[in-house]
Design an enzyme around this catalytic site. Structure first.
Site: not given
Ligand code: 13P
Ligand code: MG
Length: 261
Positions: A15, A13, A209
């Site tokens: 963020d 992942d 996360d």
């Molecule tokens: O941007 C997001 C939803 O708000 C989450 O992104 P990730 O899947 O990279 O954690």
């Molecule tokens: Mg994430």
């Protein structure tokens, strides 16, 4: 202590795992460098549908992370893959940013507010009341509601932010129509990701996360799952609230560097 694995493929992942809205997580650059020097298959699997993979490549590079464009797969791309399989050359009314509009244009979709096949909702930091009202009217008139990802919140250095999943819930409340989410934890996104890098579930690890998107999608795809406490799910109490568990819980990706052989 023996390290788990060996794993020849890694899905991570973005963020909350590698970056927080552009601010790198300590150790993320070393993990990526080691994955690449060890010749491991690697894909960043993000529900962030704001940016194109080229945008994200540059944003990650500015954060000190060298992730090739072809190693990035977003929920906007998963949404385009889904629509391409369902209704080639269709039409959509889109609320979102370039990551989503570019992905739909690339599959030959027409973006319109005149009787579109779909209303497609993506991440943005600028939700407009008028556009959301148009979306509600179009869904009430029969356009199918698609939302890139179900994340109701997202992480940032300043704390939690509103996610597109919460905005989709607002449209559902106004129309009675449920959205379909091609992004994580949808197995479609995982299968497309594994196929993109020629990976097999038995030798692939998924790092995330969020319990409700990253861990769940890895679990249901039969992957080894690692939850890092550097993002949205940041306490063991939160982990315990779910009926399922990750294979491993780590403070951050820095703890995974010595897993790579
Ligand atoms: O941007 C997001 C939803 O708000 C989450 O992104 P990730 O899947 O990279 O954690
Ligand atoms: Mg994430």
């Amino acid at each position: 202590m023996t390290t788990p694995g060996p794993f020849d493929s890694w899905l991570s992942d973005m963020d909350g795992v590698l970056v927080h809205e552009g601010v790198p997580v300590p150790g993320a650059n070393k993990l990526i460098e080691k994955l690449q020097s060890a010749g491991k298959r690697f894909l960043v699997l993000t529900n962030n549908s704001i940016y194109t993979p080229r945008d994200l490549h540059v944003r990650l590079k500015n954060s000190g992370l060298q992730v090739p464009v072809e190693s990035i797969y977003t929920s906007a791309m998963a949404t385009a893959d889904f629509l391409q399989s369902q209704r080639p050359k269709g039409s959509a009314y889109v609320i979102g940013e370039a990551g989503l509009t570019t992905a739909l244009h690339e599959i030959g979709y027409v973006l319109t507010d005149y009787r579109p096949d779909y209303v497609v909702l993506g991440e943005t930091r600028r939700y407009d009341f008028g556009a959301l009202t148009t979306a509600v009217r179009l869904v009430k008139s029969g356009s199918r509601l698609i939302c890139t990802n179900p994340d109701t919140t997202g992480p940032s250095p300043e704390g939690l932010m509103l996610g597109v999943g919460a905005v989709a819930a607002m449209i559902t409340a106004a129309t009675g129509s449920e959205a379909y989410f091609p992004g994580k934890p949808n197995p479609l996104m995982m299968r497309n990701a594994l196929r993109r890098i020629g990976a097999h579930s038995e030798t692939t690890v998924m790092i995330g996360d969020r319990m409700d998107t990253d861990v769940l999608s890895g679990l249901e795809a039969g992957l080894e799952t690692v939850l890092v406490l550097s993002g949205v799910t940041d306490t063991m109490e939160e982990v315990e609230r779910y009926p399922f568990r990750p294979n491993h819980v780590k403070d951050s990706v820095a703890d995974l560097i010595d897993w790579i052989e």
